[in-house]
Design an enzyme around this catalytic site. Sequence first.
Site, PDB file in Angstrom:
ATOM      1  N   LYS A 189       1.633  29.433 -24.132  1.00  0.00           N
ATOM      2  CA  LYS A 189       1.212  28.725 -25.352  1.00  0.00           C
ATOM      3  C   LYS A 189       0.359  27.512 -25.030  1.00  0.00           C
ATOM      4  CE  LYS A 189       5.343  27.566 -26.710  1.00  0.00           C
ATOM      5  NZ  LYS A 189       6.232  28.204 -25.722  1.00  0.00           N
ATOM      6  N   ARG A 228      10.269  27.333 -34.453  1.00  0.00           N
ATOM      7  CA  ARG A 228      11.175  28.001 -33.529  1.00  0.00           C
ATOM      8  C   ARG A 228      12.341  28.620 -34.270  1.00  0.00           C
ATOM      9  NH1 ARG A 228       8.857  25.370 -29.179  1.00  0.00           N
ATOM     10  NH2 ARG A 228       9.494  25.844 -27.108  1.00  0.00           N
ATOM     11  N   ARG A 255       5.563  26.892 -12.063  1.00  0.00           N
ATOM     12  CA  ARG A 255       5.262  25.530 -12.504  1.00  0.00           C
ATOM     13  C   ARG A 255       6.321  24.551 -11.973  1.00  0.00           C
ATOM     14  NH1 ARG A 255       4.694  24.373 -18.815  1.00  0.00           N
ATOM     15  NH2 ARG A 255       6.932  24.747 -18.827  1.00  0.00           N
ATOM     16  N   ARG A 274       9.141  18.423 -15.080  1.00  0.00           N
ATOM     17  CA  ARG A 274       9.868  18.664 -16.327  1.00  0.00           C
ATOM     18  C   ARG A 274      11.333  18.965 -16.069  1.00  0.00           C
ATOM     19  NH1 ARG A 274       6.672  22.128 -20.815  1.00  0.00           N
ATOM     20  NH2 ARG A 274       8.801  22.829 -21.192  1.00  0.00           N
ATOM     21  N   ARG A 324      16.654  28.766 -22.265  1.00  0.00           N
ATOM     22  CA  ARG A 324      15.430  28.717 -23.079  1.00  0.00           C
ATOM     23  C   ARG A 324      15.029  30.120 -23.519  1.00  0.00           C
ATOM     24  NH1 ARG A 324      11.779  25.489 -19.011  1.00  0.00           N
ATOM     25  NH2 ARG A 324      10.069  25.774 -20.485  1.00  0.00           N
TER      26      ARG A 324
HETATM   27  P1  B4P Z   1       3.315  27.602 -21.206  1.00  0.00           P
HETATM   28  O1  B4P Z   1       3.976  28.784 -21.820  1.00  0.00           O
HETATM   29  O2  B4P Z   1       1.977  27.280 -21.688  1.00  0.00           O
HETATM   30  O3  B4P Z   1       4.398  26.429 -21.289  1.00  0.00           O
HETATM   31  P2  B4P Z   1       4.792  25.449 -22.461  1.00  0.00           P
HETATM   32  O4  B4P Z   1       3.700  25.338 -23.475  1.00  0.00           O
HETATM   33  O5  B4P Z   1       5.227  24.222 -21.765  1.00  0.00           O
HETATM   34  O6  B4P Z   1       5.997  26.139 -23.269  1.00  0.00           O
HETATM   35  P3  B4P Z   1       7.569  25.943 -23.266  1.00  0.00           P
HETATM   36  O7  B4P Z   1       8.140  26.861 -24.315  1.00  0.00           O
HETATM   37  O8  B4P Z   1       8.049  26.131 -21.867  1.00  0.00           O
HETATM   38  O9  B4P Z   1       7.913  24.452 -23.652  1.00  0.00           O
HETATM   39  P4  B4P Z   1       7.839  23.580 -24.986  1.00  0.00           P
HETATM   40  O10 B4P Z   1       7.189  22.342 -24.567  1.00  0.00           O
HETATM   41  O11 B4P Z   1       7.242  24.310 -26.133  1.00  0.00           O
HETATM   42  O12 B4P Z   1       3.057  27.848 -19.645  1.00  0.00           O
HETATM   43  C1  B4P Z   1       4.028  27.883 -18.654  1.00  0.00           C
HETATM   44  C2  B4P Z   1       3.393  28.091 -17.272  1.00  0.00           C
HETATM   45  O13 B4P Z   1       2.789  29.377 -17.146  1.00  0.00           O
HETATM   46  C3  B4P Z   1       2.286  27.103 -16.927  1.00  0.00           C
HETATM   47  O14 B4P Z   1       2.548  26.592 -15.634  1.00  0.00           O
HETATM   48  C4  B4P Z   1       0.995  27.921 -16.896  1.00  0.00           C
HETATM   49  O15 B4P Z   1       0.095  27.496 -15.923  1.00  0.00           O
HETATM   50  C5  B4P Z   1       1.473  29.316 -16.596  1.00  0.00           C
HETATM   51  N1  B4P Z   1       0.648  30.321 -17.289  1.00  0.00           N
HETATM   52  C6  B4P Z   1       0.304  30.280 -18.598  1.00  0.00           C
HETATM   53  N2  B4P Z   1      -0.431  31.387 -18.929  1.00  0.00           N
HETATM   54  C7  B4P Z   1      -0.532  32.143 -17.781  1.00  0.00           C
HETATM   55  C8  B4P Z   1      -1.168  33.394 -17.488  1.00  0.00           C
HETATM   56  N3  B4P Z   1      -1.814  34.123 -18.437  1.00  0.00           N
HETATM   57  N4  B4P Z   1      -1.058  33.868 -16.233  1.00  0.00           N
HETATM   58  C9  B4P Z   1      -0.389  33.179 -15.295  1.00  0.00           C
HETATM   59  N5  B4P Z   1       0.223  31.972 -15.509  1.00  0.00           N
HETATM   60  C10 B4P Z   1       0.155  31.465 -16.754  1.00  0.00           C
HETATM   61  O16 B4P Z   1       9.385  23.307 -25.355  1.00  0.00           O
HETATM   62  C11 B4P Z   1      10.285  22.635 -24.508  1.00  0.00           C
HETATM   63  C12 B4P Z   1      11.602  22.291 -25.219  1.00  0.00           C
HETATM   64  O17 B4P Z   1      11.361  21.382 -26.314  1.00  0.00           O
HETATM   65  C13 B4P Z   1      12.359  23.433 -25.879  1.00  0.00           C
HETATM   66  O18 B4P Z   1      13.191  24.121 -24.961  1.00  0.00           O
HETATM   67  C14 B4P Z   1      13.174  22.689 -26.976  1.00  0.00           C
HETATM   68  O19 B4P Z   1      14.314  22.075 -26.443  1.00  0.00           O
HETATM   69  C15 B4P Z   1      12.222  21.629 -27.427  1.00  0.00           C
HETATM   70  N6  B4P Z   1      11.398  22.030 -28.588  1.00  0.00           N
HETATM   71  C16 B4P Z   1      10.035  22.240 -28.574  1.00  0.00           C
HETATM   72  N7  B4P Z   1       9.599  22.583 -29.797  1.00  0.00           N
HETATM   73  C17 B4P Z   1      10.698  22.612 -30.608  1.00  0.00           C
HETATM   74  C18 B4P Z   1      10.887  22.934 -31.992  1.00  0.00           C
HETATM   75  N8  B4P Z   1       9.872  23.306 -32.789  1.00  0.00           N
HETATM   76  N9  B4P Z   1      12.147  22.846 -32.492  1.00  0.00           N
HETATM   77  C19 B4P Z   1      13.182  22.493 -31.724  1.00  0.00           C
HETATM   78  N10 B4P Z   1      13.068  22.185 -30.410  1.00  0.00           N
HETATM   79  C20 B4P Z   1      11.833  22.258 -29.839  1.00  0.00           C
END
Ligand code: B4P
Length: 195
Positions: A22, A98, A133, A139, A150
């Site tokens: 994402k 979510r 990552r 993180r 998660r």
């Molecule tokens: P991403 O998937 O981009 O990671 P992210 O945006 O940080 O998502 P995540 O769900 O983990 O965390 P969030 O901050 O939303 O990429 C991950 C890795 O993969 C990167 O290192 C990237 O380089 C690599 N990658 C990406 N695409 C690739 C590809 N095509 N090929 C190879 N590698 C690739 O949420 C964190 C926490 O916050 C949640 O657990 C929750 O506690 C809270 N939270 C967030 N939103 C919330 C909500 N709406 N409601 C309640 N709690 C919430």
Amino acid sequence: AEREKLKKTKIIFVIGGPGSGKGTQCEKIVAKYGFTHLSTGDLLRAEVASNSPTGSQIKDIMQNGYLVPLEIVLKLLRNAMLQKINTCKGFLIDGYPREIKQGLEFEKMIAPPTIVLIITCSADTMKQRIMKRAATSSRADDNEATIVNRLETYFRSTDPIIAYYEKRGLLRKVPAEGDADVVFNECCKVIDIIL
Ligand code: B4P
């Protein structure tokens, strides 16, 4: 007046499991289309880092991979949107909703989304990407035990969200097993249609 402006602005929800890509896709979309990117994960991490009372309340929840209460997330999101509303070409709301009630409350308080982009790949792929990552990120939630939670949280709450937006004709699915540029190409096809 602000409410009217929000209603006229394009809003794209970007959902997908942890590690689905994402955040990665949102960066690319911003670079090409100039939308304003708001990640609920980033907003919440900033709140924790600020050491506010809300920050200390949500720190453990996030560290363990559970969902932060809806009121907290929506308030942060709404404030961030209002700050950008006058300069914004459209919003990418990353990591939200979510759970269905997050989507419903958002529509009540802000506006309906133009489309909902879901980035999908297997749990194994997500796990591998996050573990990769984890080697370089600081993180608190990028560790094996939290990743399991998660993923479980994600799969439990997402099926109803998918069904809900699919029924309304708003869901756009992008497969994300491939490398980031391939995935991005698919995202562009979906976005070009709503411009
Ligand atoms: P991403 O998937 O981009 O990671 P992210 O945006 O940080 O998502 P995540 O769900 O983990 O965390 P969030 O901050 O939303 O990429 C991950 C890795 O993969 C990167 O290192 C990237 O380089 C690599 N990658 C990406 N695409 C690739 C590809 N095509 N090929 C190879 N590698 C690739 O949420 C964190 C926490 O916050 C949640 O657990 C929750 O506690 C809270 N939270 C967030 N939103 C919330 C909500 N709406 N409601 C309640 N709690 C919430």
